[in-house]
Design a protein around this motif. Structure first.
Motif: not given
Length: 244
Positions: A173-194
């Motif tokens: 079994i493998r385990v890895n991290v996927l790390s997004p940067g600034p991405t256009r999502t509703d949650l990001a817009a809600e937390v940070v502001g559009a």
């Protein structure tokens, strides 16, 4: 042949944003997906969008009984599990001097404790050759004003992957991290502001925000045998923000 034919996947935080985009990509690649999230209305819309190869289970990653229900459904319907995308997360902008115990607990309970038990409770069902993908963030390797608690939770996830890669040695079994940067999502817009999100996107070398489907493409790679010699690694999908 599709890369994820006959595979079974769990996606937490799967009702919207990166989680939903990844679930869609997994289904398109041939997988059967269990969506897990807090909001029943969002889950219902997501399941309808994904079609017959997706099942929605309502619950929070902070609720261990809810996670038990999720994996009981996986076992009853599919028998075993190939992919876990531990993607559920939360955050808020709170500067040093205003951090409260409640803010700390809410962030770490979801982003760290919830992720730990999402993965640990999946292990008895995981097939050899399975893939665990943890959602990190470019903030985990950067200083980010007003975002220290969230950033620290994502840095913790990075170390969990390193340690778990050793814990899982010999299991396949493998385990890895996927790390997004600034991405256009509703949650990001809600937390940070559009508008602030657009400004962050403009700061990347690519000069724009990411689309959830772009992160989903990287998740499909980590879920498939195309990444079979990768474990304990971190893959950034951040437009270069934390790379230069």
């Amino acid at each position: 042949m599709k890369r994820l034919d006959s595979k079974t996947a769990v996606v937490t935080g799967g009702g919207s944003g990166i989680g939903l985009a990844t679930a869609q990509r997994f289904v398109d690649e041939g997988a059967f997906v269990f969506l897990y999230g807090r909001r029943q209305d969002a889950l219902d819309r997501a399941a309808a969008q994904l079609g017959p190869n997706a099942v929605a289970v309502q619950g929070s990653v902070t609720d261990l009984d809810g996670l038990d229900r999720l994996y009981a459904a996986v076992q009853a319907q599919r028998g075993s599990l190939d992919i876990v995308f531990a993607n559920a997360g939360t955050g808020a902008l709170v500067p040093l001097g205003e951090i409260t115990p409640e803010h700390y607990a809410n962030t770490f309970d979801t982003n760290v404790k919830g992720l730990i038990f999402t993965v640990q409770k999946a292990l008895p069902l995981m097939n050899a050759g399975g893939s665990i993908i943890l959602t990190g963030s470019s903030t985990g390797v950067m200083g980010t004003p007003r975002f220290s608690v969230y950033s620290a939770s994502k840095a913790a996830i990075r170390n969990l992957a390193r340690s778990w890669a050793l814990d899982l040695a010999g299991t396949g079994i493998r385990v890895n991290v996927l790390s997004p940067g600034p991405t256009r999502t509703d949650l990001a817009a809600e937390v940070v502001g559009a508008s602030d999100m657009e400004a962050l996107g403009a700061m990347t070398p690519l000069g724009r925000l990411g689309d959830p489907a772009e992160t989903a493409s990287a998740a499909a790679f980590l879920a498939s045998c195309d990444s079979s010699f990768m474990t304990g690694a971190e893959v950034f999908v951040d437009g270069g923000l934390a790379q230069v």
